[in-house]
Design a protein around this motif. Sequence first.
Motif, short mmCIF file in Angstrom:
data_model
loop_
_atom_site.label_atom_id
_atom_site.label_comp_id
_atom_site.label_asym_id
_atom_site.label_seq_id
_atom_site.Cartn_x
_atom_site.Cartn_y
_atom_site.Cartn_z
N ASP A 76 0.77 -1.25 0.23
CA ASP A 76 -0.10 -0.08 -0.02
C ASP A 76 0.96 1.26 0.37
OD1 ASP A 76 -2.73 -0.92 0.46
OD2 ASP A 76 -1.44 -2.05 1.71
N VAL A 77 0.32 2.10 -0.28
CA VAL A 77 1.39 3.65 -0.49
C VAL A 77 0.45 4.63 -0.16
CG1 VAL A 77 0.13 4.40 -2.85
CG2 VAL A 77 2.96 5.46 -2.34
N VAL A 78 1.18 5.47 0.64
CA VAL A 78 0.36 6.82 1.36
C VAL A 78 1.58 8.32 0.46
CG1 VAL A 78 -0.43 8.17 3.29
CG2 VAL A 78 -1.02 6.04 3.00
N ILE A 79 0.49 8.62 0.12
CA ILE A 79 2.03 9.95 -0.67
C ILE A 79 1.30 11.50 0.24
CG2 ILE A 79 2.46 11.50 -2.67
CD1 ILE A 79 1.07 9.52 -4.47
N THR A 80 1.90 12.12 0.59
CA THR A 80 1.63 13.37 1.47
C THR A 80 2.39 14.43 1.46
OG1 THR A 80 3.53 12.77 3.23
CG2 THR A 80 1.75 11.80 3.42
N ASP A 81 1.64 15.79 1.59
CA ASP A 81 2.17 16.83 1.25
C ASP A 81 4.45 16.89 2.31
OD1 ASP A 81 2.02 18.24 3.80
OD2 ASP A 81 -0.11 18.80 2.73
N ALA A 82 4.55 18.26 2.56
CA ALA A 82 5.99 18.43 3.21
C ALA A 82 5.50 18.26 4.57
CB ALA A 82 6.41 19.80 2.14
N LYS A 83 3.99 18.82 4.80
CA LYS A 83 3.80 19.43 5.96
C LYS A 83 3.47 17.52 6.53
CE LYS A 83 3.37 23.81 5.81
NZ LYS A 83 2.31 25.54 6.04
N LYS A 85 0.82 16.50 5.44
CA LYS A 85 -0.73 15.81 6.02
C LYS A 85 -1.10 15.29 4.29
CE LYS A 85 -4.89 18.51 3.81
NZ LYS A 85 -5.41 20.07 2.67
N ILE A 86 -1.69 13.93 4.71
CA ILE A 86 -2.34 12.68 3.75
C ILE A 86 -2.66 13.11 1.67
CG2 ILE A 86 -3.47 10.54 3.49
CD1 ILE A 86 -3.03 10.09 6.11
N LEU A 87 -2.76 12.85 1.50
CA LEU A 87 -3.31 13.41 -0.03
C LEU A 87 -4.23 12.42 -0.89
CD1 LEU A 87 -0.22 15.62 -1.10
CD2 LEU A 87 -2.17 16.68 -0.39
N ASP A 91 -6.14 1.92 -0.53
CA ASP A 91 -8.00 1.23 0.13
C ASP A 91 -6.65 0.80 1.87
OD1 ASP A 91 -9.33 2.33 -1.19
OD2 ASP A 91 -9.82 0.31 -2.05
N HIS A 92 -7.84 0.78 2.67
CA HIS A 92 -7.60 0.35 4.31
C HIS A 92 -6.24 0.19 5.00
CE1 HIS A 92 -10.87 -2.62 2.50
NE2 HIS A 92 -9.94 -2.78 1.65
N ILE A 93 -4.95 1.13 4.26
CA ILE A 93 -4.16 1.87 5.12
C ILE A 93 -3.90 3.36 5.77
CG2 ILE A 93 -3.11 3.31 2.58
CD1 ILE A 93 -1.55 1.08 5.33
N LEU A 94 -5.70 3.50 5.97
CA LEU A 94 -5.78 4.93 6.34
C LEU A 94 -5.37 5.28 7.66
CD1 LEU A 94 -5.32 8.08 5.14
CD2 LEU A 94 -7.95 7.65 5.51
N PRO A 95 -6.16 3.89 8.12
CA PRO A 95 -6.24 4.42 9.62
C PRO A 95 -4.64 4.04 10.54
CG PRO A 95 -7.61 2.67 9.19
CD PRO A 95 -7.07 3.12 7.80
N PHE A 96 -3.67 2.91 9.76
CA PHE A 96 -2.57 2.67 10.48
C PHE A 96 -1.59 4.28 9.68
CE2 PHE A 96 2.08 1.23 9.77
CZ PHE A 96 1.94 0.10 11.38
N LEU A 100 0.89 6.22 12.39
CA LEU A 100 1.97 6.12 11.99
C LEU A 100 3.12 7.36 11.64
CD1 LEU A 100 5.09 4.24 11.51
CD2 LEU A 100 4.86 4.25 9.24
N ILE A 101 2.55 8.21 10.12
CA ILE A 101 3.18 9.27 9.69
C ILE A 101 3.45 10.38 10.73
CG2 ILE A 101 3.03 10.87 8.37
CD1 ILE A 101 0.95 9.19 6.21
N PRO A 102 2.55 10.90 11.49
CA PRO A 102 2.36 11.81 12.57
C PRO A 102 3.27 11.69 13.58
CG PRO A 102 0.24 11.49 12.50
CD PRO A 102 0.70 10.20 12.18
N SER A 103 4.04 10.08 13.58
CA SER A 103 5.64 10.59 15.10
C SER A 103 7.24 9.83 14.04
CB SER A 103 5.00 8.86 15.06
OG SER A 103 5.13 7.76 14.26
N VAL A 104 6.54 10.46 12.90
CA VAL A 104 8.20 10.01 11.45
C VAL A 104 8.66 11.44 11.72
CG1 VAL A 104 8.83 9.49 9.16
CG2 VAL A 104 6.76 8.29 10.73
#
Length: 466
Positions: A76-83, A85-87, A91-96, A100-104
């Motif tokens: 699965d893939v998630v693409i965010t902006d520089a700050k 924010k999930i763009l 499917d199904h990966i959004l909760p995890f 995770l992303i805010p802690s990185v």
Amino acid sequence: MRKLSFKLGLLFFVFVLGIETVLFASLYVTLVNARINEEFEQLLARGNNHRDVLEKSYHPSTLEHVVMMESEAETDVVITDAKGKILYFSDHILPFAKKLIPSVDVRHIPHSGMVVQNNWKKESYIATASPIRMDGKTRGYVYMFQRTASIQNMIDKLKHHFLVVGILSVFLTIMTIAFLSRVITIPLIRMKQATEKLSKGDFSVRLQVKGEDELAQLGKAIQTLARDLEYLKKERNEFLASISHELRTPLTYVKGYADIARRPTIEEEERAKYLSIIYEEAEHMQKLVKDLFELAKMDQHSFQIQKEPTPLCLFLKKIYEKMYPAFQTKNMSLVYRCEENITVHIDQQRFEQVMMNLLDNALKYSHQGSTVSIDVRMEKKNVMIMISDEGIGIPEADLPYVFERFYRVDKSRSRTGGGTGLGLSIAKEIVEAHGGSISATSQFGKGTNMIITLPRGDDDVYDFIG
């Protein structure tokens, strides 16, 4: 031996199992780590590929295309902006992803990307992050996710394979060790059976020994022991039979003639004749007992000789002068030839016993008018003394046995000759106690040569047989 085979096999099994366990554990850990690292590298490489595409064409259609590609894959893939924010996301990966992303800490993520979630044992996903940089600025991040269930499944399969191989290896190890321990212990079992036979007096032991290893050497030693014990048993029986015969004959004479001499009706002249025979037989028994006593001391290693530097020629000359009258009486010649300045280390009393015995034999078994000679010569580091006669000689079949105890070439001469059959055996023991050797050569009907070889330069003062 069954216990030995079991103990040996168990010992081998414990050692081999320990080695196999260490090797299998090391191999398992290495393979697991390699496969997991490979999964991380593949996931990071996939995220970097998407990042490269987006850096070339950062448009919504491209972003949607990347997400659509991952919707058909196991990742699965998630693409965010520089700050952060999930763009776009699969499917199904959004909760995890939201967790995770805010802690990185994106500040430490290099352009080559990095693994941001590697706890595959407890978490449901592993994750990597790859930064999207355009014109020297970070436009966003590509987060790749992969279920840890696939990794766990791979680990389970690897465990299963290792378990099967391990069980098969243990089984083969047990079979191999059982076979090898059996192969090793079979010779030991045969040797045990052989020694049990030897302990019961059965010396007809024959071991099939092959090779040159320690077991083969032990087998050969047992085989040699069996032959030696068989020979000693035969020699003992013959020795006892010979002693019995040697003592029975003179005792029969003594008892018989003593019984006749006791009769009151016998004349004094005849009585004196019988008493003379009794005295001769008593002397014969006395000589026999003396020789047996000498041999007993030799066998018990208590026969002591005291060596001293001796001018050999002068020593032999005295023996020559002592024996010369006896040869004159029988109308025989005794010749003496010796080089000067030959010194040997000998026990003079014991060695005189040897020379007297050999010369006495030459006197007994030579014809009147014949010659007996004593010759001494040097041979490298040895001194050779040869007593030669022109007597009746020794048959070729008897020659190898003349130094054995109670052996006589002419059995019919044992009584008239007065010998015990021990003289040459005693002479051999004495010569060997001096570190020398004695041998015989002969031509039947022409004469015999007795050859004594002694070493020179022997500085020992005391020696013992054995």
